[in-house]
Design an enzyme around this catalytic site. Structure first.
Site, PDB file in Angstrom:
ATOM      1  N   GLY A  72       0.810  -1.209   0.000  1.00 27.62           N
ATOM      2  CA  GLY A  72       0.000   0.000   0.000  1.00 27.62           C
ATOM      3  C   GLY A  72       0.847   1.264   0.000  1.00 27.62           C
ATOM      4  O   GLY A  72       0.547   2.226  -0.711  1.00 27.62           O
ATOM      5  N   SER A  73       1.913   1.271   0.786  1.00 30.90           N
ATOM      6  CA  SER A  73       2.742   2.478   0.880  1.00 30.90           C
ATOM      7  C   SER A  73       3.343   2.815  -0.475  1.00 30.90           C
ATOM      8  O   SER A  73       3.368   3.981  -0.892  1.00 30.90           O
ATOM      9  CB  SER A  73       3.868   2.288   1.894  1.00 30.90           C
ATOM     10  OG  SER A  73       3.335   2.027   3.170  1.00 30.90           O
ATOM     11  N   ASN A 152      -8.059   4.281   8.534  1.00 25.49           N
ATOM     12  CA  ASN A 152      -7.548   3.064   9.158  1.00 25.49           C
ATOM     13  C   ASN A 152      -7.641   3.079  10.678  1.00 25.49           C
ATOM     14  O   ASN A 152      -7.635   2.030  11.304  1.00 25.49           O
ATOM     15  CB  ASN A 152      -6.094   2.814   8.736  1.00 25.49           C
ATOM     16  CG  ASN A 152      -5.222   4.040   8.861  1.00 25.49           C
ATOM     17  OD1 ASN A 152      -5.506   5.085   8.278  1.00 25.49           O
ATOM     18  ND2 ASN A 152      -4.173   3.931   9.625  1.00 25.49           N
ATOM     19  N   GLN A 180      -7.933   0.259   3.325  1.00 27.18           N
ATOM     20  CA  GLN A 180      -8.847  -0.317   4.324  1.00 27.18           C
ATOM     21  C   GLN A 180     -10.205  -0.656   3.723  1.00 27.18           C
ATOM     22  O   GLN A 180     -10.992  -1.372   4.335  1.00 27.18           O
ATOM     23  CB  GLN A 180      -9.059   0.655   5.490  1.00 27.18           C
ATOM     24  CG  GLN A 180      -7.823   0.876   6.348  1.00 27.18           C
ATOM     25  CD  GLN A 180      -7.473  -0.321   7.226  1.00 27.18           C
ATOM     26  OE1 GLN A 180      -8.339  -1.135   7.577  1.00 27.18           O
ATOM     27  NE2 GLN A 180      -6.206  -0.454   7.579  1.00 27.18           N
ATOM     28  N   HIS A 202      -2.323  -7.530   2.170  1.00 24.67           N
ATOM     29  CA  HIS A 202      -2.345  -8.086   3.534  1.00 24.67           C
ATOM     30  C   HIS A 202      -3.427  -7.482   4.418  1.00 24.67           C
ATOM     31  O   HIS A 202      -3.553  -7.835   5.581  1.00 24.67           O
ATOM     32  CB  HIS A 202      -0.971  -7.934   4.213  1.00 24.67           C
ATOM     33  CG  HIS A 202      -0.618  -6.527   4.603  1.00 24.67           C
ATOM     34  ND1 HIS A 202      -0.539  -6.134   5.923  1.00 24.67           N
ATOM     35  CD2 HIS A 202      -0.330  -5.431   3.874  1.00 24.67           C
ATOM     36  CE1 HIS A 202      -0.180  -4.844   5.980  1.00 24.67           C
ATOM     37  NE2 HIS A 202      -0.050  -4.409   4.739  1.00 24.67           N
ATOM     38  N   THR A 238      11.821  -7.194 -11.142  1.00 25.86           N
ATOM     39  CA  THR A 238      11.189  -8.494 -11.394  1.00 25.86           C
ATOM     40  C   THR A 238       9.980  -8.660 -10.482  1.00 25.86           C
ATOM     41  O   THR A 238      10.046  -8.368  -9.291  1.00 25.86           O
ATOM     42  CB  THR A 238      12.200  -9.629 -11.158  1.00 25.86           C
ATOM     43  OG1 THR A 238      13.313  -9.403 -12.020  1.00 25.86           O
ATOM     44  CG2 THR A 238      11.589 -10.993 -11.455  1.00 25.86           C
ATOM     45  N   CYS A 326       1.468   1.949  12.924  1.00 27.26           N
ATOM     46  CA  CYS A 326       2.602   2.746  12.476  1.00 27.26           C
ATOM     47  C   CYS A 326       3.041   3.749  13.526  1.00 27.26           C
ATOM     48  O   CYS A 326       4.203   4.115  13.606  1.00 27.26           O
ATOM     49  CB  CYS A 326       2.219   3.490  11.206  1.00 27.26           C
ATOM     50  SG  CYS A 326       1.249   2.471  10.101  1.00 27.26           S
TER      51      CYS A 326
HETATM   52  C1  LIG Z   1      -1.865  -0.417   5.928  1.00 25.18           C
HETATM   53  C2  LIG Z   1      -2.174   0.862   5.218  1.00 25.18           C
HETATM   54  C3  LIG Z   1      -1.278   1.419   4.293  1.00 25.18           C
HETATM   55  C4  LIG Z   1       0.093   0.855   4.057  1.00 25.18           C
HETATM   56  O1  LIG Z   1       0.079  -0.364   3.403  1.00 25.18           O
HETATM   57  P1  LIG Z   1       1.398  -1.296   3.456  1.00 25.18           P
HETATM   58  O2  LIG Z   1       1.034  -2.462   2.610  1.00 25.18           O
HETATM   59  O3  LIG Z   1       1.596  -1.644   4.891  1.00 25.18           O
HETATM   60  O4  LIG Z   1       2.519  -0.502   2.905  1.00 25.18           O
HETATM   61  C5  LIG Z   1      -1.648   2.569   3.622  1.00 25.18           C
HETATM   62  N1  LIG Z   1      -2.849   3.146   3.844  1.00 25.18           N
HETATM   63  C6  LIG Z   1      -3.737   2.646   4.713  1.00 25.18           C
HETATM   64  C7  LIG Z   1      -5.059   3.313   4.887  1.00 25.18           C
HETATM   65  C8  LIG Z   1      -3.430   1.496   5.437  1.00 25.18           C
HETATM   66  O5  LIG Z   1      -4.310   1.008   6.313  1.00 25.18           O
END
Ligand SMILES: *Cc1c(COP(=O)(O)O)cnc(C)c1O
Length: 392
Positions: A72-73, A152, A180, A202, A238, A326
């Site tokens: 996500g990041s 989140n 989320q 995840h 890759t 975080c």
């Molecule tokens: C968990 C989360 C992220 C980050 O995702 P990662 O896969 O941990 O890098 C970004 N935005 C929100 C709203 C999240 O809950």
């Protein structure tokens, strides 16, 4: 065996067995590099295409609009930096909100240092971003609006269609961090005028370290990781093949089981909220009372500290969070709780319990039995609470 109840699904979920089983052969049997021309590569490339179709279908996108990332990041970074750098000549103003995930907030702060101008919008007491505030913040040099789909920490769902509609009218790119929301909300990027959308496997029972960014065809966006020409030159490196297979399967399952899962989880969530509000005095529910993620609860318990509450719950086998994985470990109260107007001392006493597929009514009953006792015990040690009680 001692009890273990996981109520931190907003931080991460386990990987579903069915998902894992589909991934496993891609570590051993199908190990080719999808960029290779031989059959080892070609068979893997085909499977990546299946995963891409599944992700696209789940959000109403085209397969060629899906770019796989390492989570996500990275998807948030790619959307924001990618559009900012590619559209510099058009303008340098970005609009976002004060309650975004750090992956968005800190990316925007970095861009500020590089000469971009960022407006961080306020939210109301429930954590809602007003579409009117978005409209009023737009300037001639605005190139991007980024508003998360659902928060989140407090679970508030944003009026994304309305905000995206405004961006669309003004011909400004609209990005949403939907990490989320995937699996908890039905999304159609075309009907909702969404130009870019981030997700992370995840958070919906897929593996960690893989995510995706949807980028509508025609959006000007440049790569932020340079190298090979994978992902149509927008994400070098890759491919994480087993991970990509995993996110494809996970998102398909999430929407196959959507109604059943979300109805059940919503019912458990409401039972948990009702129970806690009834049993624990001096408690507030954070986030929107109705418009919230089916699996999210977030409370502030006055006169206690979130950290001690978490430790005590952990000793009883209950895994929760002080708000965001975080920011825990830091002494700063949550930026989201401050943004909804809570004073520092109250924001410190927060607890997020986020539910998932495995939770049962018994889990909730156990929490409702254990939590009020812990809160009461911690409050007995607080000099402030003694005063309040004495004054009653
Ligand atoms: C968990 C989360 C992220 C980050 O995702 P990662 O896969 O941990 O890098 C970004 N935005 C929100 C709203 C999240 O809950």
């Amino acid at each position: 065996m001692s009890k273990r109840i996981y109520l931190d699904h907003a931080a991460t979920t386990y990987t579903n067995k069915e998902v894992l089983n589909e991934m496993l052969p891609y570590f051993t049997e199908y190990f080719g590099n999808p960029s290779s021309v031989h059959q080892f590569g070609r068979e893997v490339k085909k499977s990546i295409d299946v995963a891409r179709d599944r992700v696209a279908k789940a959000i109403g996108a085209l397969p060629e609009e899906i770019y796989f990332t390492a989570g996500g990041s990275e998807a948030d970074n790619l959307a924001i930096k990618g559009v900012a750098y590619a559209n510099k000549s058009k303008g340098n103003h970005i609009i976002t909100t004060k309650i975004e995930h750090p992956a968005v907030l800190e990316t925007c702060e970095q861009l500020e240092k590089e000469g971009f101008e960022v407006t961080f919008l306020d939210v109301d007491q429930y954590g809602v971003v007003s579409p009117e505030a978005v409209r009023n913040a737009i300037k001639d040099n605005t190139i991007l609006i980024s508003v998360m789909y659902a928060n989140n920490e407090i679970g508030t769902i944003q009026p994304i269609s309305e905000i995206a509609q405004i961006a669309n009218e003004k011909k400004i790119y609209f990005h949403t961090d939907a990490v989320q929301a995937i699996g908890s909300i039905r999304i159609n990027v075309k009907e909702q005028n969404i130009d870019m959308l981030s997700m992370a496997s995840h958070k919906f029972y897929g593996p960690k370290g893989v995510g995706a960014l949807y980028v509508r065809k025609g959006v000007k966006l440049i790569s932020i990781i340079h190298g090979g020409s994978q992902e149509r030159k927008r994400r070098a490196g890759t491919e994480n093949v087993p991970g990509i297979i995993g996110i494809g399967k996970a998102i398909e399952l999430a929407y196959q089981k959507f109604d059943e899962n979300n109805a059940r989880i919503t019912m458990l969530r409401d039972k948990l909220i009702k129970g806690i509000m009834e049993k624990v005095p001096y408690t507030r529910l954070n986030g929107h009372p109705e418009n919230r993620l089916p699996n999210n609860t977030n409370f502030c318990f006055e006169y206690i500290e979130g950290e001690s509450l978490l430790l005590n719950l952990d000793m009883k086998g209950i895994a929760g969070s002080s708000g965001s994985a975080c920011s825990s470990g830091s002494l700063e109260p949550s930026h989201v709780l401050l943004a909804i107007g809570l004073p520092h001392e109250i924001a410190h006493g927060s607890l997020r319990l986020s539910l998932g597929e495995v939770n049962t009514e018994e889990d909730i009953e156990y929490v409702l039995q254990v939590l009020p006792e812990i809160v009461d015990r911690l409050r007995q040690m607080s000099p402030l609470y003694e005063k309040v009680k004495g004054g009653k």
